[in-house]
Each structure stands twice: as structure tokens, then as C-alpha cells.
Design a protein around this motif. Sequence first.
Motif, short mmCIF file in Angstrom:
data_model
loop_
_atom_site.label_atom_id
_atom_site.label_comp_id
_atom_site.label_asym_id
_atom_site.label_seq_id
_atom_site.Cartn_x
_atom_site.Cartn_y
_atom_site.Cartn_z
N PRO A 1 32.94 56.01 26.71
CA PRO A 1 33.34 57.25 27.53
C PRO A 1 32.42 58.21 27.46
CG PRO A 1 34.16 57.31 24.92
CD PRO A 1 33.45 56.16 25.39
N LEU A 2 32.64 59.00 28.64
CA LEU A 2 31.39 60.08 28.64
C LEU A 2 31.67 61.18 27.75
CD1 LEU A 2 31.67 61.15 32.53
CD2 LEU A 2 29.92 59.98 31.26
N PRO A 3 30.63 61.78 27.22
CA PRO A 3 30.91 62.79 26.31
C PRO A 3 31.41 64.18 26.93
CG PRO A 3 28.42 62.59 26.76
CD PRO A 3 29.17 61.40 27.53
N GLY A 4 32.14 64.96 26.29
CA GLY A 4 32.85 66.15 26.72
C GLY A 4 32.04 67.33 26.54
N VAL A 5 30.79 66.90 25.91
CA VAL A 5 29.79 68.15 25.67
C VAL A 5 28.43 67.65 26.25
CG1 VAL A 5 29.52 67.27 23.44
CG2 VAL A 5 28.46 69.39 23.89
N LEU A 6 27.64 68.32 26.68
CA LEU A 6 26.31 68.09 27.22
C LEU A 6 25.34 69.07 26.98
CD1 LEU A 6 25.40 65.94 29.40
CD2 LEU A 6 25.58 67.98 31.31
N VAL A 7 24.31 68.56 26.27
CA VAL A 7 23.20 69.43 25.96
C VAL A 7 22.20 69.55 27.11
CG1 VAL A 7 20.94 69.63 24.39
CG2 VAL A 7 23.03 68.52 23.57
N GLU A 8 22.12 70.90 27.57
CA GLU A 8 21.23 71.49 28.56
C GLU A 8 19.80 71.66 27.96
OE1 GLU A 8 21.91 71.48 31.79
OE2 GLU A 8 24.03 71.84 31.97
N GLU A 9 18.65 71.22 28.56
CA GLU A 9 17.53 71.35 27.79
C GLU A 9 16.53 71.81 29.13
OE1 GLU A 9 15.35 68.75 24.68
OE2 GLU A 9 17.24 67.77 25.68
N LYS A 10 15.51 72.95 28.41
CA LYS A 10 14.56 73.03 29.40
C LYS A 10 13.26 73.55 28.26
CE LYS A 10 12.84 75.12 33.76
NZ LYS A 10 12.99 76.11 34.84
N GLY A 11 12.36 72.94 28.40
CA GLY A 11 11.35 73.30 27.49
C GLY A 11 11.81 73.28 26.00
N PRO A 12 11.62 74.38 25.27
CA PRO A 12 12.00 74.53 23.97
C PRO A 12 13.59 74.91 23.68
CG PRO A 12 10.58 76.10 24.24
CD PRO A 12 10.52 75.18 25.44
N ILE A 13 13.84 75.21 24.91
CA ILE A 13 15.25 75.91 25.08
C ILE A 13 16.30 74.63 25.17
CG2 ILE A 13 17.08 77.42 26.17
CD1 ILE A 13 14.71 78.99 24.94
N SER A 14 17.49 74.65 24.34
CA SER A 14 18.53 73.66 24.53
C SER A 14 19.97 74.29 23.91
CB SER A 14 18.04 72.54 23.97
OG SER A 14 17.94 72.73 22.63
N PHE A 15 20.89 73.93 24.67
CA PHE A 15 21.94 74.44 24.11
C PHE A 15 23.07 73.36 24.62
CE2 PHE A 15 21.41 76.62 28.12
CZ PHE A 15 22.65 76.31 28.67
N ALA A 16 24.43 73.17 23.82
CA ALA A 16 25.35 72.09 24.28
C ALA A 16 26.24 72.91 24.97
CB ALA A 16 25.99 71.65 22.69
N LEU A 17 26.74 72.59 26.01
CA LEU A 17 27.56 73.00 26.88
C LEU A 17 29.11 72.27 26.97
CD1 LEU A 17 28.07 75.53 28.78
CD2 LEU A 17 27.72 73.81 30.68
N GLN A 18 30.02 72.88 26.58
CA GLN A 18 31.36 72.17 27.01
C GLN A 18 32.37 73.00 27.60
OE1 GLN A 18 30.59 74.01 24.06
NE2 GLN A 18 30.59 72.45 22.76
N CYS A 19 33.54 72.49 27.93
CA CYS A 19 34.36 73.23 28.59
C CYS A 19 34.88 74.65 27.91
CB CYS A 19 35.74 72.42 28.72
SG CYS A 19 37.28 73.40 29.10
N ARG A 20 35.07 76.00 28.24
CA ARG A 20 35.24 77.08 27.74
C ARG A 20 36.63 77.18 27.32
NH1 ARG A 20 31.85 76.47 25.25
NH2 ARG A 20 32.15 78.80 24.33
N HIS A 21 37.50 76.56 28.28
CA HIS A 21 39.13 76.59 27.97
C HIS A 21 39.37 77.96 28.34
CE1 HIS A 21 39.31 72.61 26.13
NE2 HIS A 21 38.18 72.75 25.69
N CYS A 22 39.01 78.30 29.62
CA CYS A 22 39.15 79.76 30.15
C CYS A 22 40.70 80.26 30.03
CB CYS A 22 38.61 79.69 31.58
SG CYS A 22 36.97 79.03 31.89
N ASP A 23 40.62 81.52 30.00
CA ASP A 23 42.12 82.12 29.97
C ASP A 23 42.41 81.96 31.51
OD1 ASP A 23 41.95 82.74 27.35
OD2 ASP A 23 41.10 84.65 27.64
N ASP A 24 41.68 82.37 32.34
CA ASP A 24 41.91 82.00 33.81
C ASP A 24 41.56 80.85 34.39
OD1 ASP A 24 39.82 83.25 33.69
OD2 ASP A 24 39.73 84.56 35.38
#
Lengths: 141, 502
Positions: free
Chosen positions: A41-64
Motif C-alpha cells: 500500500p502507499l504510505p499515508g505519511v510522506l517525508v518532505e525533504e530539502k537539504g537538511p530540512i525534512s518533516f513528515a506530512l500526513q492528512c491534517r484531518h481538517c475541521d472544515d
Amino acid sequence: MRRIYVKEDVCIGCRLCEIYCIVQHSKSKNIIKAFRNEPRPLPGVLVEEKGPISFALQCRHCDDAPCVESCITGAMQRLEDGRIICDIERCVGCWTCIMVCPYGAIRRDQNRKVASKCDLCIGEDIPVCVKNCPNEALTYE
Amino acid sequence: MLSLCKGEFSVERDDDRCIRCLVCVRQCPSDVHKYDEEEDRIYSDESECVGCQRCATLCPTDAITIRYKPMEMKENANWKTYHLTNIYKQAETGGILLTGMGNDKPYPIYWDHILLNASQVTNPSIDPLREPMELRTYLGRKPDLLDIEDGDELILKTEISPQLKLELPVLFSAMSYGSISLNAVKSLERAATIAGTYYNTGEGGLHKDLHKYGKNTIVQCASGRFGVSPDYLNAGAAVEIKIGQGAKPGIGGHLPGEKVLEEISETRMIVEGTDALSPAPHHDIYSIEDLRQLIFALKETIAYEKPVGVKIAAVHNSAAISSGMARAGADFIALDGVRGGTGAAPLVTRDNVGIPIELALASIDQRLREEGIRNNASLIIAGGIRSSSDIIKAIALGADAVYIGTAALVALGCHLCQKCYTGKCAWGIATQDPYLTKRLNPEIGTRRLVNLLNAWSNEMKELIGGMGINAIESLRGNRLQLRGVGLTDTEYKILGILPAGE
């Protein structure tokens, strides 16, 4: 509602969050089987990376949530506890949700032609990405 | 030129377990692992592997084993692989060999030849879970005698010199911001604050973000004077003059210019990108009298409100020097033994210069006692303290407290690969590379250090309780609680302890 938050200053870009997400959403939930012998399956979280900066991004489950509002079949829906999931039985792969998502957190599952996203690990107290992050760069609060 | 040196490690990958998740590829700062998309296979260039175990630790399927695999030469008692590979490297580079961490040669480790006493029948042992136990330690000059005014209430008339109050007799050694990452410094600072002890800035100055946490900081003033200013000296709880370091007695520190990035240059007050070279000696200290001048210059700067100590490497005449330091006004003496660590030192110095801390400690404590000046200065020892039992033995031998450096870094994740000097620490400790420093989350680091100190505190209480002692003060210099095994008569004499059975 509890959400996953990221501490990008300690995300080390190892992508173990993606790996454990794949395992959790696989048929066997066995890491070696999930990667080697089963459709992955595809991961529901995706690590965004540029240079030394990285973070994991997943659905924010927005209120609206624009994805829920724009879904033409009602596949994208909010559960009682507030989390948003995609019912793949109803998803027709029109990708409207992907176009309206402000975070780019929904991906195309090309194999099944359905939208793929984080479901906050149904049945788990803590999503597996949070639980398995080796540097506590993800929190669930 | 063809290099005659081979890699020191083999990388064994269990292909039944490897899922090609590429965590190893991303985590290796030496680029050992490379993914070949065409073959869907990971190739490992073992010649670059330093044995830091980062990939093996993070591999989610436990597919990697890193094994130490030195070149197997024909057996030769004189020409060990160590010597051959060093000669190969020097024949190739023409340079001094560098290394990191402490001396790893098999010199005697006296802690392992010393056993502790326990109470049986004739004196009761104490259960730390049921009775209060005291590890609190005060460092600083103690008065020769106390002048107390008798009356309805006792009034202490003697003025007590400034003291450092420690909740356990352990401090974090001097490790500069530069040699270690800011996240590592933050972990040490926060852990020291929570545990009620101190960390030491080393000679790298104090980062501006950390000035406000000065009450658990010992600020160092070394021969390079990096980052030293009245603000800096007053920001800490004590000042330490660094004369020498156990890993490299007789030489100064060297931080290569590549590591001197913006924040380090600001903290050290030097130009960005320039080498931070500490002179081997303090050029204003050529005698005990000169040292006294610097001690009192610093005391003037901090208005005599905080203790000022002096750190030296344990060398042949350290007992005589310690006597001089105690007389020159040092409130504490820090003594770093031959196994003390470093971020970078010439291999030849690290492995051959200095003396074991156990012998140095015993001889200094003895000397200061004989001269009647043991109370002039507290004694902090450093260099190879590995466990709570080492601390208890050190205190019974005469130390007031111990510094831990390597042990603290190991708690933070260090695997002793000894490559600190390359600046490519895979664990985010001895590096300034922003991609690597993130790997040490100071929140986790703090927790791990506090856990270690708590664990050691509990163990120390168990050990002294077993001896029937309820305060660490009563153990200090109590060498009767020690017995040696497998030592020579001379070593027993220097250590001032009896052989087991006597």
C-alpha cells in the motif's frame, strides 16, 4: 480531536514513519512480508525533504475539510471521532480531493485507482508513525 | 597512490530480511550503503565504514550486522596490526594521526582491581529503600576550622567560601560547543539542571541561548580564551581554568575551521571559518605564582562569589602541582586521567601520555592530606568513569566528585567509533552538520542523561548502604572500604589500600 504534529527540527529524514505506515496498512502487518510478498500500500505519511530540512506530512484531518465537501461519491468522509477516511469501495478515483487538499496530503493509489491518505491508524491508540519515530519528531496530541 | 589500508569493518546484510527501505542508505554519514535501482540491491562500500552501528541500530528488520574485521596479518607479537596500519596511513599522508574519544590501549584499569567492602554481623548495613541516604556533595574550599559563637543559638562566625551544591557527586565533563553539537550541549545543560548538578562549557564559550541557564554551568577559561568575557564568567556557577586534558596532556585544543560556523564563531568570538587553535600552554602561566594571578583575576571578575577551579591532566608530578594549585587559591582541582576523552587528539599523544587516574588521585589526595591542605580544594576526577561502582571507588580513594564525559555521550547514543574529529558523527553528537545534529533530540537526550544519573544514584546508595554508610561524605577518603586484587606492593602503596584478605 487528537492530531499528529511534527517537530521538523528533529526529523532526521529516515522515513521509518513511511515504512511502518506501509506495514500497518498491509495485509499481513509483517514488515518483511509486506515489503516483499504482498501488494504494497502507499504510505499515508510522506517525508518532505530539502537539504537538511525534512518533516513528515500526513492528512491534517481538517475541521472544515475541503476533500469531504468536494468528494463526488461521498467516499471521503468524517468518522464520529473526527478523523477523515476514504472509503475505497466508493472512491472512483476522480482526484477532486487531491486538487482541493491544501496540504498535498492525499495521494493517488495507481494500482487500485483510489485516493490514499492517513487514517490515523484505526484500532491503534497511537498512530504507528508516531510510535515508531526514532527521534520523537512526531507527536499525537 | 594505492592505499594499503583496508576498511576495519565488514557489513553483513541478511538479504532474507532486507526490505530495501533504504534507512541505512539515508543514515550513513560515510555513504557506505548505496542503492542500485537497476538490480534492486544495496551495495555496501565497507572501506568507508567506521563501525558507528547507526545503520544496524535503525534497520527496522535487523538485517545488518557490522563486524569488526581488522586486516589479519601474520601473527607478530611486536608488529601488531595497529602499528602496521598506522605506518601505512602515515606513509600515505605524511601527517599526524588523529583520533577521538579516550585511550583504548590495555593499560591497567585499577577500578577493576579494587573491591568494595560490605557490612556483615558486627555492623549493620542500611537499606536505601527504607532509610534516607545522602549523596549531596559540596565542592569548594572548606575552612580550616569553624568558629562558632555559643549562646542560645549557635552562630557560625567563619565565612564559608563559595560552594557548588551537587545532589550527587557527578558532573558532566568539559565538552565544548564546537566539539559537540548544540543539541548535545542542551541535553547536558537540561539534565544537569534537573539532576541538580553541573555541566561544563569546555573551552568553546557559552552559546547566547544558554546564558540564562547559567546556574548549572561551569564556565571554562582555557589557553585560547575562546568566548571569555566578564559576561561569560559571571553567567556560570563556577569558573574552571583549563590547563590540560587527560586525552592530550601538554597540547592545546584544535577545532578545524570547517566546524567554525556562524553560531560557533559568534560564541567563540573568532572569525567564521578560522581554525580555533588553543595554545599548548597558557602564555601567561609559567609558574604557580602566575596561576595564582589568573585565579585571582578571575575571582575579581566574579566578585569572589563563585568558586574558581583548575583542571590539569594527570601527569607524573601532578601531586606536587596539585599542592601548588591548592595553595594558589584554586577552590577545586579537576584531574583528568590518561583514559580521558577528547573530540580530537593526536593518536600518539592520546595513547601514550599521562598516568592512570586512580594512581594520580590516590597520590594527590595523600599529598594534600600530608601537607594539611586537603580542605583547601575539592578534588574532581575524570577520565574513564564507566559505572556507579567506579564513582564509589573514586570517592573512597579520596575524590570529592567525578566528571563524566564519555559515559554521558554514550548515554546520548555514542558508540565509541572514535571518529569525532571527522565531524561526521552519525549520532548527531560530535558534528555541526545540520543534517546530522538533528539526530540528537535534546528532549530525548535530557531524559536519557537524567535516567543514567538516577540509575547511578540508586546504585551508589545501594553500595554505600551495604557498607553501613548513609552519607557519601562518610565514604570520602575512606580507603579502608577498599581492598585490591592482583596488584603489586608498589601499587598497593600508591593506592593506599590493602590487598584482599588483609
